[in-house]
Design an enzyme around this catalytic site. Structure first.
Site, PDB file in Angstrom:
ATOM      1  CB  SER A  92      45.768  39.598  41.808  1.00  0.00           C
ATOM      2  OG  SER A  92      44.293  39.915  41.546  1.00  0.00           O
ATOM      3  NE  ARG A 107      49.000  43.675  32.756  1.00  0.00           N
ATOM      4  CZ  ARG A 107      47.903  43.274  32.932  1.00  0.00           C
ATOM      5  NH1 ARG A 107      47.427  43.183  34.026  1.00  0.00           N
ATOM      6  NH2 ARG A 107      47.085  42.781  31.894  1.00  0.00           N
ATOM      7  NE  ARG A 154      44.035  42.808  28.284  1.00  0.00           N
ATOM      8  CZ  ARG A 154      43.254  42.819  29.444  1.00  0.00           C
ATOM      9  NH1 ARG A 154      43.220  41.522  29.739  1.00  0.00           N
ATOM     10  NH2 ARG A 154      43.098  43.980  30.320  1.00  0.00           N
ATOM     11  CD  GLU A 205      44.929  42.599  38.059  1.00  0.00           C
ATOM     12  OE1 GLU A 205      44.056  43.122  37.370  1.00  0.00           O
ATOM     13  OE2 GLU A 205      45.099  41.485  38.471  1.00  0.00           O
ATOM     14  NE  ARG A 261      47.101  34.082  33.747  1.00  0.00           N
ATOM     15  CZ  ARG A 261      47.005  34.922  34.800  1.00  0.00           C
ATOM     16  NH1 ARG A 261      46.442  36.040  34.721  1.00  0.00           N
ATOM     17  NH2 ARG A 261      47.524  34.532  36.155  1.00  0.00           N
TER      18      ARG A 261
END
Length: 422
Positions: free
Chosen positions: A350, A389, A276, A347, A261
């Site tokens: 999802s 994470r 990130r 997070e 990403r």
RNA sequence: GGGGAGGUCGCAUAGUGGCCUAGUGCGGCGGUUUGCUAAACCGCUGUAGGAGCAAUCCUACCGAGGGUUCGAAUCCCUCCCUCCCCGCCA
């Protein structure tokens, strides 16, 4: 993609849904105007095509040269008119599809309204945060001291927001991947997929990443291929352009892939550590189900992701996302693990229901009963879970005063029995 | 990368400009016959869009996209994919 019939028959419902998400409801009117013109032109051209088919057949049987020539020249005119109309129709259709593909999904009625992520609702918090009798360190300090994360060499190879795992760090991540795949395949009924990590543009359109959310993608120069931002993309498209039997459903797949990403964020934000990054690993669950079961399936999907958190014994909370934070889903839940070193909720999953939004784009259909008309199925997906994470959460929750890290019990068989990293 | 052969209805195949509304076989569905099964025989058999209360009808689709023609599965161009041989290679 929304059903054009829904837009035609209940435009107010669609406008209201767009408004709840903070999207422009006027898109509906542009689509409807184009749809109407397109259909009028199709009606006109089909009459002409029917005429041409009939007369062409007559021409083949005509022996009279004069009569024959008269019909041929008449059809030449009709043919030109058909060509004009076909050109106009395909131009309209291209624009119509462009607008329709741009249109987001509609929020489910039970989704809380909101305008920012702060309006997301905490459904519940599970697990007690550990009480430390020393000051817990952030994972980047632990990782560097233990020699299991190498930030500098990651930057040397690929630039900022890339990192290198080493030794027990690599082993821990590999153990997590294998363990999570085993959990989902052996306990939760998923079958494993190893997809390609680069895909064609139409595949990204299928999941809804394109055309609207293309700014974060890494494209391969000179190849018409893009690195996948998540396994959701290739796995959801597995059955594109196919018609499945009702007896094939539900289909549950799980896939481990790297994800890329190219996030365009402010330079100072989350630069430290591995929270990130531009490339990360993830285990993803994808479900293909019949429409009437998709919301029940969303709940079990969330439960499957929660099982990972519970087995690792890391405190987490479940969020129900508000209308502003849905992406292309109709309803979405996030799981966040507590990370005591950085003192924030991370997070890690999802879980989304897309209803038929992706199915319509990727043309994923099933036959409700033998002989019945094919219908679009419903797709769901959820992380199970995102690796860096989880690594952060394990390192920070399981750290000891001397900077070593206890290996969570469930992972020890996957770590050659190791109980501690350090 | 070089050379050759191909891509047609769920599968297998026929089809080199109008007799293709794409034939045939297999499979599948329904029926006749039948103590049951099987066989035999008969009929049906895709997707999308549009018109109609409906029966039904119209349009498009023979890997994809263009072109030639009154008319294209069929001729021309570009691209994609599959198979075989050679080369290279984890």
């Amino acid at each position: 993609m929304l059903d054009i019939k829904l837009i035609r028959e209940q435009p107010d419902l669609v406008r209201a849904g767009l408004r709840r998400r903070g999207d422009n409801p006027a898109q509906v009117d542009a689509i409807l105007a184009l749809d109407e013109r397109r259909r009028a032109l199709i009606k006109e051209v089909e009459v002409l095509k029917a005429e041409r088919n009939v007369v062409s057949k007559e021409i083949s049987k005509l022996r009279d040269a004069i009569e024959r020539e008269a019909k041929i020249s008449a059809m030449r005119v009709v043919g030109d008119r058909i060509a004009d109309l076909d050109r106009q129709i395909s131009a309209d259709e291209a624009e119509f599809n462009r607008l329709l593909l741009w249109l987001p999904n509609l929020p489910h009625a039970d989704v809380p309204d909101g305008s920012t992520e702060h309006d997301n609702v905490v459904v519940r918090v599970e697990g007690e945060p550990r009480q430390f009798d020393f000051s817990p360190k952030p994972h980047w300090e632990l990782g560097e001291a233990l020699g299991i994360i190498d930030f500098e060499r990651g930057v040397k190879l690929s630039g900022s927001r890339f990192f290198v795992l080493k030794g027990a760090g690599s082993r821990l991540q590999r153990a997590l991947i294998t363990w999570m795949l085993d959990l989902h395949t052996q306990q939760h009924g998923y079958s494993e997929i190893t997809p390609p990590y680069v895909v064609k543009e139409e595949v990204l359109v299928g999941t809804g990443n394109l055309p609207r959310f293309g700014e974060n993608l890494f494209r391969i120069e000179g190849a018409d291929l893009t690195l996948i931002p998540t396994a959701e993309v290739p796995v959801t498209n597995l059955y594109r352009d196919e018609i499945l039997e009702a007896s094939d459903l539900p289909i549950f797949h799980v896939a481990y892939t790297p994800c890329w990403r190219n996030e365009q964020m402010s330079a100072g934000r989350d630069v430290r550590g591995i929270k990130r990054v531009y490339q990360f690993d993830k285990v993803e669950m994808v479900k293909f189900v019949t429409p009437e079961t998709s919301y029940a399936e969303l709940l079990t999907l969330v439960a499957n992701a929660e099982d990972v958190c519970k087995a690792l014994k890391i405190p987490y909370r479940l969020l129900k996302l508000c209308t502003a934070d849905l992406g292309t889903a109709t309803m979405k839940y996030d799981l966040e693990m507590w990370a005591p070193g950085v003192e924030e909720w991370l997070e890690v999953s999802s879980c989304s229901n897309f209803e038929a939004y992706q199915s319509r784009r990727a043309n994923l259909r099933y036959r409700p009963s033998p002989g019945a008309k094919p219908e679009f199925l419903h797709t769901l997906n959820g992380s199970g879970l995102a690796l860096p994470r989880v690594m952060i959460a394990i390192m920070e929750n399981y750290q000891q005063p001397d900077g070593t890290i206890v290996v969570p019990e469930v992972l020890r068989p996957y770590m050659g029995g190791a109980e501690v990293i350090g």
